[in-house]
Each structure stands twice: as C-alpha cells, then as structure tokens.
Design a protein around this motif. Structure first.
Motif, PDB file in Angstrom:
ATOM      1  N   LEU A  46       0.810  -1.230   0.000  1.00 53.27           N
ATOM      2  CA  LEU A  46       0.000   0.000   0.000  1.00 53.27           C
ATOM      3  C   LEU A  46       0.839   1.274   0.000  1.00 53.27           C
ATOM      4  O   LEU A  46       0.405   2.300  -0.500  1.00 53.27           O
ATOM      5  CB  LEU A  46      -0.974  -0.048   1.180  1.00 53.27           C
ATOM      6  CG  LEU A  46      -1.957  -1.233   1.091  1.00 53.27           C
ATOM      7  CD1 LEU A  46      -2.809  -1.340   2.342  1.00 53.27           C
ATOM      8  CD2 LEU A  46      -2.854  -1.112  -0.147  1.00 53.27           C
ATOM      9  N   LEU A  47       2.056   1.201   0.515  1.00 51.46           N
ATOM     10  CA  LEU A  47       2.950   2.376   0.502  1.00 51.46           C
ATOM     11  C   LEU A  47       3.110   2.953  -0.893  1.00 51.46           C
ATOM     12  O   LEU A  47       3.363   4.145  -1.055  1.00 51.46           O
ATOM     13  CB  LEU A  47       4.353   1.952   0.955  1.00 51.46           C
ATOM     14  CG  LEU A  47       4.756   2.113   2.401  1.00 51.46           C
ATOM     15  CD1 LEU A  47       6.197   1.646   2.563  1.00 51.46           C
ATOM     16  CD2 LEU A  47       4.609   3.551   2.883  1.00 51.46           C
ATOM     17  N   TYR A  48       3.021   2.072  -1.902  1.00 52.86           N
ATOM     18  CA  TYR A  48       3.309   2.509  -3.275  1.00 52.86           C
ATOM     19  C   TYR A  48       2.048   2.708  -4.104  1.00 52.86           C
ATOM     20  O   TYR A  48       2.124   3.047  -5.282  1.00 52.86           O
ATOM     21  CB  TYR A  48       4.265   1.497  -3.935  1.00 52.86           C
ATOM     22  CG  TYR A  48       5.559   1.408  -3.140  1.00 52.86           C
ATOM     23  CD1 TYR A  48       6.527   2.383  -3.300  1.00 52.86           C
ATOM     24  CD2 TYR A  48       5.752   0.421  -2.181  1.00 52.86           C
ATOM     25  CE1 TYR A  48       7.681   2.355  -2.532  1.00 52.86           C
ATOM     26  CE2 TYR A  48       6.909   0.393  -1.403  1.00 52.86           C
ATOM     27  CZ  TYR A  48       7.863   1.364  -1.585  1.00 52.86           C
ATOM     28  OH  TYR A  48       9.000   1.348  -0.818  1.00 52.86           O
ATOM     29  N   LYS A  49       0.879   2.447  -3.509  1.00 49.60           N
ATOM     30  CA  LYS A  49      -0.407   2.595  -4.210  1.00 49.60           C
ATOM     31  C   LYS A  49      -0.356   2.008  -5.620  1.00 49.60           C
ATOM     32  O   LYS A  49      -0.709   2.683  -6.609  1.00 49.60           O
ATOM     33  CB  LYS A  49      -0.784   4.078  -4.298  1.00 49.60           C
ATOM     34  CG  LYS A  49      -0.765   4.785  -2.948  1.00 49.60           C
ATOM     35  CD  LYS A  49      -1.200   6.231  -3.094  1.00 49.60           C
ATOM     36  CE  LYS A  49      -1.143   6.944  -1.764  1.00 49.60           C
ATOM     37  NZ  LYS A  49      -1.554   8.339  -1.853  1.00 49.60           N
ATOM     38  N   PRO A  50       0.085   0.773  -5.751  1.00 53.27           N
ATOM     39  CA  PRO A  50       0.228   0.208  -7.099  1.00 53.27           C
ATOM     40  C   PRO A  50      -1.130  -0.124  -7.705  1.00 53.27           C
ATOM     41  O   PRO A  50      -2.081  -0.405  -6.974  1.00 53.27           O
ATOM     42  CB  PRO A  50       1.016  -1.083  -6.846  1.00 53.27           C
ATOM     43  CG  PRO A  50       0.602  -1.488  -5.471  1.00 53.27           C
ATOM     44  CD  PRO A  50       0.386  -0.210  -4.698  1.00 53.27           C
TER      45      PRO A  50
ATOM     46  N   VAL B  89      -6.076  -5.567   1.248  1.00 50.92           N
ATOM     47  CA  VAL B  89      -7.275  -4.825   0.855  1.00 50.92           C
ATOM     48  C   VAL B  89      -8.173  -4.597   2.074  1.00 50.92           C
ATOM     49  O   VAL B  89      -8.718  -3.501   2.279  1.00 50.92           O
ATOM     50  CB  VAL B  89      -8.034  -5.572  -0.266  1.00 50.92           C
ATOM     51  CG1 VAL B  89      -9.395  -4.935  -0.539  1.00 50.92           C
ATOM     52  CG2 VAL B  89      -7.192  -5.605  -1.543  1.00 50.92           C
ATOM     53  N   ASP B  90      -8.287  -5.620   2.897  1.00 48.00           N
ATOM     54  CA  ASP B  90      -9.071  -5.513   4.127  1.00 48.00           C
ATOM     55  C   ASP B  90      -8.522  -4.376   5.005  1.00 48.00           C
ATOM     56  O   ASP B  90      -9.261  -3.526   5.501  1.00 48.00           O
ATOM     57  CB  ASP B  90      -8.936  -6.865   4.859  1.00 48.00           C
ATOM     58  CG  ASP B  90     -10.078  -7.135   5.799  1.00 48.00           C
ATOM     59  OD1 ASP B  90     -10.631  -6.168   6.326  1.00 48.00           O
ATOM     60  OD2 ASP B  90     -10.390  -8.316   6.009  1.00 48.00           O
ATOM     61  N   LEU B  91      -7.217  -4.341   5.156  1.00 47.28           N
ATOM     62  CA  LEU B  91      -6.602  -3.321   6.014  1.00 47.28           C
ATOM     63  C   LEU B  91      -6.745  -1.918   5.418  1.00 47.28           C
ATOM     64  O   LEU B  91      -6.950  -0.948   6.152  1.00 47.28           O
ATOM     65  CB  LEU B  91      -5.123  -3.647   6.273  1.00 47.28           C
ATOM     66  CG  LEU B  91      -4.898  -4.867   7.185  1.00 47.28           C
ATOM     67  CD1 LEU B  91      -3.414  -5.202   7.274  1.00 47.28           C
ATOM     68  CD2 LEU B  91      -5.468  -4.624   8.577  1.00 47.28           C
ATOM     69  N   LEU B  92      -6.656  -1.822   4.117  1.00 46.60           N
ATOM     70  CA  LEU B  92      -6.789  -0.477   3.525  1.00 46.60           C
ATOM     71  C   LEU B  92      -8.206   0.039   3.703  1.00 46.60           C
ATOM     72  O   LEU B  92      -8.426   1.221   3.982  1.00 46.60           O
ATOM     73  CB  LEU B  92      -6.342  -0.468   2.046  1.00 46.60           C
ATOM     74  CG  LEU B  92      -7.304  -0.806   0.913  1.00 46.60           C
ATOM     75  CD1 LEU B  92      -8.118   0.400   0.470  1.00 46.60           C
ATOM     76  CD2 LEU B  92      -6.509  -1.316  -0.266  1.00 46.60           C
ATOM     77  N   GLU B  93      -9.191  -0.878   3.616  1.00 50.85           N
ATOM     78  CA  GLU B  93     -10.580  -0.456   3.827  1.00 50.85           C
ATOM     79  C   GLU B  93     -10.776  -0.001   5.267  1.00 50.85           C
ATOM     80  O   GLU B  93     -11.422   1.008   5.531  1.00 50.85           O
ATOM     81  CB  GLU B  93     -11.544  -1.594   3.487  1.00 50.85           C
ATOM     82  CG  GLU B  93     -11.730  -1.702   1.973  1.00 50.85           C
ATOM     83  CD  GLU B  93     -12.358  -3.009   1.520  1.00 50.85           C
ATOM     84  OE1 GLU B  93     -12.675  -3.878   2.373  1.00 50.85           O
ATOM     85  OE2 GLU B  93     -12.515  -3.173   0.288  1.00 50.85           O
TER      86      GLU B  93
ATOM     87  N   GLU C  35      -7.635   0.365  -3.858  1.00 49.32           N
ATOM     88  CA  GLU C  35      -7.481  -1.090  -3.952  1.00 49.32           C
ATOM     89  C   GLU C  35      -6.625  -1.516  -5.147  1.00 49.32           C
ATOM     90  O   GLU C  35      -6.925  -1.146  -6.283  1.00 49.32           O
ATOM     91  CB  GLU C  35      -8.878  -1.715  -4.069  1.00 49.32           C
ATOM     92  CG  GLU C  35      -8.850  -3.197  -3.895  1.00 49.32           C
ATOM     93  CD  GLU C  35     -10.260  -3.783  -3.792  1.00 49.32           C
ATOM     94  OE1 GLU C  35     -10.448  -4.864  -4.351  1.00 49.32           O
ATOM     95  OE2 GLU C  35     -11.137  -3.164  -3.163  1.00 49.32           O
ATOM     96  N   PRO C  36      -5.565  -2.277  -4.907  1.00 52.25           N
ATOM     97  CA  PRO C  36      -4.784  -2.781  -6.041  1.00 52.25           C
ATOM     98  C   PRO C  36      -5.467  -4.006  -6.646  1.00 52.25           C
ATOM     99  O   PRO C  36      -6.256  -4.676  -5.981  1.00 52.25           O
ATOM    100  CB  PRO C  36      -3.462  -3.194  -5.396  1.00 52.25           C
ATOM    101  CG  PRO C  36      -3.826  -3.535  -3.981  1.00 52.25           C
ATOM    102  CD  PRO C  36      -5.043  -2.728  -3.613  1.00 52.25           C
ATOM    103  N   ARG C  37      -5.175  -4.273  -7.889  1.00 47.67           N
ATOM    104  CA  ARG C  37      -5.731  -5.456  -8.546  1.00 47.67           C
ATOM    105  C   ARG C  37      -4.783  -6.631  -8.326  1.00 47.67           C
ATOM    106  O   ARG C  37      -3.563  -6.492  -8.469  1.00 47.67           O
ATOM    107  CB  ARG C  37      -5.856  -5.178 -10.038  1.00 47.67           C
ATOM    108  CG  ARG C  37      -6.877  -6.031 -10.749  1.00 47.67           C
ATOM    109  CD  ARG C  37      -7.376  -5.307 -12.000  1.00 47.67           C
ATOM    110  NE  ARG C  37      -6.292  -5.138 -12.966  1.00 47.67           N
ATOM    111  CZ  ARG C  37      -6.004  -6.010 -13.933  1.00 47.67           C
ATOM    112  NH1 ARG C  37      -6.709  -7.116 -14.072  1.00 47.67           N
ATOM    113  NH2 ARG C  37      -5.019  -5.788 -14.771  1.00 47.67           N
TER     114      ARG C  37
END
Ligand code: ADP
Ligand code: TRP
Length: 329
Positions: free
Chosen positions: A138-142, A159-163, A176-178
C-alpha cells in the motif's frame, strides 16, 4: 501526489530462485515491465528474517535474488528494484496497520496456520507477516500486484486493512490494487507433483547446471503407464512443466504423442530436460556477466532505494497527517 505505480511485487530472499518463482512471479513482472514502466520489484529481506537467522545467509540470498531479477531481464531503467530494508517506511506503516488489525484476521492467515500445522512454534514476525506485506504494497499505491496463487490471501488481507484504514480515518489515502494471478502458471508443480517450493525440496533451480537439471527431471514422479500406453497430458507432472518451456508447436506434438501412446515417460523427461536447459542457459549466462560487475549491482540497489524511498515517504506523510502524527503550533 505519488506518481502512478503500475505494479509492485516482491520475493523473499530465503533460498535460490526456482522455476516456480520464475513462472509464478518473475515472468509476470517482465511482461508488465514491457507495457508499463515505473513498477517496483522488491527484495523482501525483512520478511526473510522471520525464517533465517544468519547474517551471512541473508546477505547471500539477497545478492542471489538481485542477480536473478537482473539475469531474468528486469531492467532497472524501467522497473525499480529495491531492498525492503532500505526503505524504513515499510515498518512504520506496518505499526499503523497493526493497530487496525484484529488478532483473528492474523490467526486465519495461511502462513501462520501452516506453521502451527507443522508443529513449528511461529514467531511474532511470522504471525504479523501479512501486515508487513500490506504495508509493502500500500505504501506505493500500485495499480496491480502480480503474485503466485499462494499469495492471494495476503493481498486480500492488504485490501481488508486499507478499507479499515480509509473507513477509520475517513480519508481515502489508499486505493485497492488489482490482484494479478496468471491462470496457466498459477501453481508450478515440483518434481514430486506438489507445488514447487524451497520448503519441499522439489525445485528445479533457475541456475541449476544442465547435469543437475537432467538428474532432477529424471526423478519427476509419474504414474506407471507402459511406454506404448496412451497417457493423459492433463494429469502428468512432466507435461505440466513442458507447458512452461515448449513452443506451441512442440506442445501440440507432444500432446498428440501422449494421447496415442507414442512416447514413454522417459522420452518425455529427456525432452523436458533439453527444453529446460535451452530455456535457462541464457539466464545463466547473463548472471555470469553480472557477477563480474559488483559496482553496477551496488548502484542498482542505491538508485532503487532512492526512488522507492521518495514514493514511500510521500505516502507516509499522508498517513501521518491522517492518523494524527503531525502537529503544527
Ligand atoms: P517458496 O514457496 O519456494 O518459498 P516463495 O514463497 O519465496 O517461494 O515465492 C516467491 C514468489 O514466487 C511468490 O510470488 C510465489 O507466489 C511464487 N511462487 C513460488 N512457488 C511457486 C510455484 N510453485 N508456482 C507458482 N508460483 C510460485
Ligand atoms: N510474501 C511474498 C512471498 O512470499 C513476498 C512479498 C513480500 C510480496 N511483500 C510483498 C509480494 C508485497 C507482493 C507484494 O512470496
């Protein structure tokens, strides 16, 4: 604003790179690199510390992985290659996510459950490993995260943690990255038919010498059909490996020979060894050239650390602001 990062991925430096790593991960990095420059590929050395407690070994496997990335064709002009431990924001963001992550979520993670099932007492680093991996990503928002199938759960946890983060703090710092899993090569079988993995000692190494490749291929497990009996390519481990290294024409021919009983397992293995050697030879040659250029290797990591650090620093500044770790009088 961070520049757009098309993909981020990484491999732990815990052993020699094998063809499961190549087809499950590195091949995908190469494919995306062609289309989208600006991706990041990491040497996940902090993750390796969960498993390896020997400084010389970590240095050795880190160097091996760097050589593997470059020998396979990752191009530092297109893709940033860096060492996780060179960017301190990974552990900083991990600490923020730790406070948002229930213990239950970690108890359901495969790596931890596998350790328990094997009767190994997991260390806390292994227990929290998906949180560090979430921070890595997530640091790089890929836009995407190319990995083998075994990493799917970890990306889902990210993804769970970013939400949770975005919901808790009411700001959309992360998106959310793919998850990118290659369908055909999602799981490369090892010489015993299980998933190819260092931990099962069933690997064919990317840098194995031709004689060693022949020896390992000769040991691949098959059923006991006679040379002239028809064979099923879809359930054969030898055939599964042919799929990775044969040309379309070679594969079609072999498929027909299997079904008609025109080829023995021994014959199929001899062909496979030849094709694996043909495939790995140029990679082994490039590695030898790179080994003679230590200053270049050093420079790749230094440039990588600077580029990755700039992106990670920008994201971490947003995170600090969002969670209240900034203070202006
Ligand atoms: P290992 O299982 O040998 O310890 P790692 O866990 O270090 O391998 O995996 C590094 C990368 O290679 C990951 O992206 C993983 O999904 C991929 N990978 C490893 N083994 C395989 C395999 N047998 N088939 C497909 N991909 C694999
Ligand atoms: N856990 C991955 C593996 O075992 C390696 C890894 C660490 C990774 N951080 C990552 C992969 C971030 C993709 C994105 O192979």
């Amino acid at each position: 604003m961070n520049p757009s990062v098309p993909f981020l991925s990484g491999i732990k430096p815990t052993g020699d790179v094998h063809i499961g790593n190549y087809f499950g991960a590195i091949a995908e990095f190469l494919r995306i690199q062609q289309q989208y420059p600006g991706g990041l590929v990491m040497i996940a050395d902090l993750h390796a510390l969960n498993q390896v407690h020997n400084a010389a070994e970590i240095r050795h496997t880190t160097r091996e992985l760097l050589l593997s990335y470059l020998a396979c064709g990752l191009d530092p002009a297109k893709t940033t290659i860096f060492r996780q431990s060179d960017v301190p924001q990974h552990t900083e963001l991990m600490q923020v996510f730790m406070s948002l992550c229930g213990v239950g979520l970690m108890e359901r993670a495969h790596a931890y459950k596998d350790a328990l099932a094997k009767g190994v007492e997991p260390n806390v680093g292994l227990f929290t490993y998906p949180i560090l991996m979430a921070a890595d990503i997530l640091l790089y928002k890929p836009k995407s995260v190319p990995v083998g199938k075994d990493q799917q759960q970890h990306v889902e946890i990210a993804v769970d943690l970013l939400e949770r983060f975005n919901h808790t703090y009411g700001v959309k710092v992360f998106s959310e990255p793919r998850l990118l899993i290659q369908a055909d090569t999602g799981v490369v079988p090892g010489t015993d038919g299980r998933k190819m993995s260092k931990s099962y000692q069933n690997v064919i190494g990317l840098f194995d010498e031709p004689e060693l490749i022949q020896k390992k291929v000769a040991k691949i497990t098959t059923d006991s059909k006679l040379p002239t009996e028809p064979k099923d390519p879809d359930t054969c481990n030898v055939f599964a490996l042919h799929r990775l290294v044969a040309t379309a024409h070679e594969l079609a021919e072999l498929d027909a020979d299997y079904r008609k009983g025109n080829i023995s397992y021994k014959g199929s293995k001899d062909l496979l060894a030849e094709r694996l050697i043909r495939f790995t030879e140029p990679i082994r040659e490039r590695r030898a050239e790179l080994e003679a250029k230590p200053a270049y290797l050093q420079e790749v990591l230094e440039t990588g650390a600077t580029r990755a650090g700039a992106i990670a620093g920008a994201t971490m500044a947003e995170v600090r602001e969002a969670v209240g770790l900034t203070l202006n009088f």
